[in-house]
Design an enzyme around this catalytic site. Structure first.
Site: not given
Ligand code: AMP
Length: 116
Positions: A31, A88, A97, A101
């Site tokens: 990240d 999320n 985004v 993921h």
């Protein structure tokens, strides 16, 4: 067709990222704004926007993403002390985004699951 995000460009290596693992179906990279000493994102190579878009045929892919996350935790040597996987979803989930993921977070005690 699913709209692409910056993560598709990372998967195709069109923009730089610290890729730590890649195979035919998933890519994992660090990240850019780490929230813990280890903060890796595991993404499917073919974009799925959110968990709401997951179909029954994606089940093996999601299982693979989680297994890759666990393998990376072992490789990062954070597995014995433990770590957190986080997905999320959507606005209330804080998703920024829209390319599904899994966050792999660890390397320090992570505290309570949710911010107060
Ligand atoms: P989420 O809020 O679950 O959608 O998380 C998106 C994550 O992607 C955040 O933790 C960002 O720091 C991370 N991120 C955004 N752009 C990049 C990038 N180019 N390379 C690596 N991580 C990124």
């Amino acid at each position: 067709m699913t709209e692409e995000t910056i993560f598709s460009k990372i998967v195709r290596r069109e923009i730089p990222a610290d890729i730590v693992y890649q195979d035919d179906s998933v890519t994992a990279f660090r990240d850019i704004n780490p929230q813990a000493p280890t903060h890796i994102l595991i993404v499917p190579n073919e974009p799925i926007p959110t968990l709401n878009d997951v179909k029954p045929e994606h089940e093996p892919l999601l299982g693979h993403m989680i297994r890759v996350a666990a393998e990376l935790a072992a490789k990062e040597e954070i597995a014995p002390d433990g770590y957190r996987l986080l997905v999320n979803c959507g606005r209330h989930g804080g998703q920024e985004v829209f390319h599904l993921h899994v966050h792999l977070l660890g390397g320090r005690p992570l505290g309570p699951m949710l911010a107060p």
